[in-house]
Scaffold this motif. Sequence first.
Motif, PDB file in Angstrom:
ATOM      1  N   HIS A  91       0.815  -1.214   0.000  1.00 42.48           N
ATOM      2  CA  HIS A  91       0.000   0.000   0.000  1.00 42.48           C
ATOM      3  C   HIS A  91       0.846   1.259   0.000  1.00 42.48           C
ATOM      4  O   HIS A  91       0.304   2.366   0.038  1.00 42.48           O
ATOM      5  CB  HIS A  91      -0.936  -0.025   1.213  1.00 42.48           C
ATOM      6  CG  HIS A  91      -0.183  -0.126   2.513  1.00 42.48           C
ATOM      7  ND1 HIS A  91       0.527  -1.253   2.866  1.00 42.48           N
ATOM      8  CD2 HIS A  91      -0.014   0.763   3.511  1.00 42.48           C
ATOM      9  CE1 HIS A  91       1.086  -1.057   4.047  1.00 42.48           C
ATOM     10  NE2 HIS A  91       0.775   0.163   4.457  1.00 42.48           N
ATOM     11  N   LEU A  92       2.174   1.107  -0.012  1.00 40.66           N
ATOM     12  CA  LEU A  92       3.063   2.269  -0.037  1.00 40.66           C
ATOM     13  C   LEU A  92       3.792   2.344  -1.377  1.00 40.66           C
ATOM     14  O   LEU A  92       4.076   1.318  -1.988  1.00 40.66           O
ATOM     15  CB  LEU A  92       4.110   2.178   1.085  1.00 40.66           C
ATOM     16  CG  LEU A  92       3.601   2.128   2.527  1.00 40.66           C
ATOM     17  CD1 LEU A  92       4.793   2.056   3.492  1.00 40.66           C
ATOM     18  CD2 LEU A  92       2.726   3.326   2.848  1.00 40.66           C
ATOM     19  N   THR A  93       4.073   3.562  -1.812  1.00 35.13           N
ATOM     20  CA  THR A  93       4.862   3.723  -3.034  1.00 35.13           C
ATOM     21  C   THR A  93       6.295   3.240  -2.781  1.00 35.13           C
ATOM     22  O   THR A  93       6.691   2.996  -1.638  1.00 35.13           O
ATOM     23  CB  THR A  93       4.948   5.204  -3.462  1.00 35.13           C
ATOM     24  OG1 THR A  93       5.666   5.924  -2.453  1.00 35.13           O
ATOM     25  CG2 THR A  93       3.566   5.820  -3.666  1.00 35.13           C
ATOM     26  N   VAL A  94       7.042   3.133  -3.866  1.00 41.40           N
ATOM     27  CA  VAL A  94       8.445   2.737  -3.758  1.00 41.40           C
ATOM     28  C   VAL A  94       9.192   3.667  -2.799  1.00 41.40           C
ATOM     29  O   VAL A  94       9.885   3.216  -1.884  1.00 41.40           O
ATOM     30  CB  VAL A  94       9.095   2.733  -5.162  1.00 41.40           C
ATOM     31  CG1 VAL A  94      10.610   2.702  -5.068  1.00 41.40           C
ATOM     32  CG2 VAL A  94       8.572   1.532  -5.971  1.00 41.40           C
ATOM     33  N   LYS A 129      10.996   5.120 -10.686  1.00 35.58           N
ATOM     34  CA  LYS A 129       9.887   4.334 -10.125  1.00 35.58           C
ATOM     35  C   LYS A 129       9.450   4.813  -8.744  1.00 35.58           C
ATOM     36  O   LYS A 129       8.655   4.141  -8.082  1.00 35.58           O
ATOM     37  CB  LYS A 129      10.291   2.862 -10.037  1.00 35.58           C
ATOM     38  CG  LYS A 129      10.516   2.197 -11.370  1.00 35.58           C
ATOM     39  CD  LYS A 129       9.201   2.008 -12.106  1.00 35.58           C
ATOM     40  CE  LYS A 129       9.396   1.246 -13.403  1.00 35.58           C
ATOM     41  NZ  LYS A 129       8.176   1.258 -14.227  1.00 35.58           N
ATOM     42  N   GLU A 130       9.938   5.967  -8.290  1.00 38.94           N
ATOM     43  CA  GLU A 130       9.680   6.317  -6.887  1.00 38.94           C
ATOM     44  C   GLU A 130       8.197   6.452  -6.551  1.00 38.94           C
ATOM     45  O   GLU A 130       7.778   6.185  -5.437  1.00 38.94           O
ATOM     46  CB  GLU A 130      10.465   7.575  -6.476  1.00 38.94           C
ATOM     47  CG  GLU A 130       9.980   8.866  -7.117  1.00 38.94           C
ATOM     48  CD  GLU A 130      10.579  10.077  -6.399  1.00 38.94           C
ATOM     49  OE1 GLU A 130      11.801  10.275  -6.482  1.00 38.94           O
ATOM     50  OE2 GLU A 130       9.805  10.808  -5.744  1.00 38.94           O
ATOM     51  N   ASN A 135       3.044  -3.485  -6.855  1.00 39.46           N
ATOM     52  CA  ASN A 135       2.408  -4.446  -7.769  1.00 39.46           C
ATOM     53  C   ASN A 135       2.545  -4.067  -9.242  1.00 39.46           C
ATOM     54  O   ASN A 135       2.216  -4.857 -10.122  1.00 39.46           O
ATOM     55  CB  ASN A 135       0.945  -4.714  -7.395  1.00 39.46           C
ATOM     56  CG  ASN A 135       0.074  -3.478  -7.558  1.00 39.46           C
ATOM     57  OD1 ASN A 135       0.499  -2.467  -8.148  1.00 39.46           O
ATOM     58  ND2 ASN A 135      -1.137  -3.537  -7.034  1.00 39.46           N
ATOM     59  N   SER A 136       3.054  -2.871  -9.523  1.00 41.74           N
ATOM     60  CA  SER A 136       3.272  -2.498 -10.920  1.00 41.74           C
ATOM     61  C   SER A 136       4.710  -2.791 -11.368  1.00 41.74           C
ATOM     62  O   SER A 136       5.065  -2.527 -12.513  1.00 41.74           O
ATOM     63  CB  SER A 136       2.974  -1.006 -11.111  1.00 41.74           C
ATOM     64  OG  SER A 136       3.984  -0.228 -10.505  1.00 41.74           O
ATOM     65  N   LEU A 137       5.520  -3.341 -10.467  1.00 45.60           N
ATOM     66  CA  LEU A 137       6.930  -3.594 -10.790  1.00 45.60           C
ATOM     67  C   LEU A 137       7.165  -5.056 -11.170  1.00 45.60           C
ATOM     68  O   LEU A 137       6.421  -5.940 -10.752  1.00 45.60           O
ATOM     69  CB  LEU A 137       7.807  -3.270  -9.578  1.00 45.60           C
ATOM     70  CG  LEU A 137       7.727  -1.861  -8.987  1.00 45.60           C
ATOM     71  CD1 LEU A 137       8.618  -1.787  -7.749  1.00 45.60           C
ATOM     72  CD2 LEU A 137       8.127  -0.813 -10.014  1.00 45.60           C
ATOM     73  N   GLN A 141      12.677  -5.699 -10.314  1.00 45.60           N
ATOM     74  CA  GLN A 141      12.558  -4.339  -9.769  1.00 45.60           C
ATOM     75  C   GLN A 141      12.145  -4.385  -8.297  1.00 45.60           C
ATOM     76  O   GLN A 141      12.685  -3.653  -7.463  1.00 45.60           O
ATOM     77  CB  GLN A 141      11.547  -3.533 -10.585  1.00 45.60           C
ATOM     78  CG  GLN A 141      12.043  -3.205 -11.991  1.00 45.60           C
ATOM     79  CD  GLN A 141      10.959  -2.614 -12.885  1.00 45.60           C
ATOM     80  OE1 GLN A 141       9.769  -2.850 -12.671  1.00 45.60           O
ATOM     81  NE2 GLN A 141      11.373  -1.860 -13.896  1.00 45.60           N
ATOM     82  N   LYS A 142      11.182  -5.268  -7.983  1.00 47.26           N
ATOM     83  CA  LYS A 142      10.743  -5.389  -6.582  1.00 47.26           C
ATOM     84  C   LYS A 142      11.919  -5.752  -5.683  1.00 47.26           C
ATOM     85  O   LYS A 142      12.075  -5.201  -4.589  1.00 47.26           O
ATOM     86  CB  LYS A 142       9.682  -6.489  -6.452  1.00 47.26           C
ATOM     87  CG  LYS A 142       8.296  -6.068  -6.877  1.00 47.26           C
ATOM     88  CD  LYS A 142       7.333  -7.228  -6.682  1.00 47.26           C
ATOM     89  CE  LYS A 142       6.079  -6.970  -7.496  1.00 47.26           C
ATOM     90  NZ  LYS A 142       5.239  -8.152  -7.663  1.00 47.26           N
TER      91      LYS A 142
END
Length: 240
Positions: A91-94, A129-130, A135-137, A141-142
């Motif tokens: 639920h948090l951004t990168v 990607k910040e 879930n979009s990575l 990348q994750k």
Amino acid sequence: MIKVQQLYKKFGTNEVLSDISTVVTKGEVVSIIGPSGSGKSTFLRCLNLLELPTSGIIEINGKNLTASKKNIHKIRQQIGMVFQHFHLFPHLTVLENLTYAPMKAKGIKKEEAELKARLLLERVGLSEKEKAYPNSLSGGQKQRVAIARALAMEPELMLFDEPTSALDPEMVKEVLDVMKDLAKSGMTMVVVTHEMGFAREVADRVLFLDHGVLVEEGQPMEFFSHPKTARAKDFLDKVL
Ligand code: ADP
Ligand code: MG
């Protein structure tokens, strides 16, 4: 930096780690290899007390982990851990994944935490990607975000548990490259891996575990070309 003496771990009557003793010095990169179920993850998890040893001593920077319950949070802050399945906060951004713990656990101001986080994202090649959510990575990348997040706490020691095992083959290299850079920068690292190439090229020492026993340890060149025990030979025949 790490001193392990006569470490035992049992789950019920199942002895998963048996009389393990070893030392990891500052700046050293140690790879742990061995068959599935040999106790590699359990060993790693004992090093930051995600698992409690049944007996034995673990010292990190001269502090006895198993004795000093009151220091455990402090000591744990100095240890970064990277798992097979990333464990990012969905639920948090990168960027927020990287700033969360430094702000929460260390009381670092948002601006400062973000500055630091951006430098780390640059280091793992994910500046653009910040604002993305995990879930979009891609898997690679994750995992690079997970490594950057661990580094955001400025650990003295990084533990990796099969960091590339859940990745599609084409993403393994980008993660190993980040780990190689980290090793070059002098980070102390303990890496459970099936990537024999990484163990051979990057590790200063290899520990071979089988059935909870530290069967062999040595320099990668020596270990891979002249394993001393039948168990290590047998394992290497299967994986190489
Ligand atoms: P590896 O990482 O080398 O595959 P693990 O450390 O995960 O091995 O597991 C070693 C042994 O310990 C296995 O037999 C596993 O079933 C057992 N084990 C691991 N974690 C637990 C647990 N929380 N409870 C009971 N048994 C466990
Ligand atoms: Mg494991």
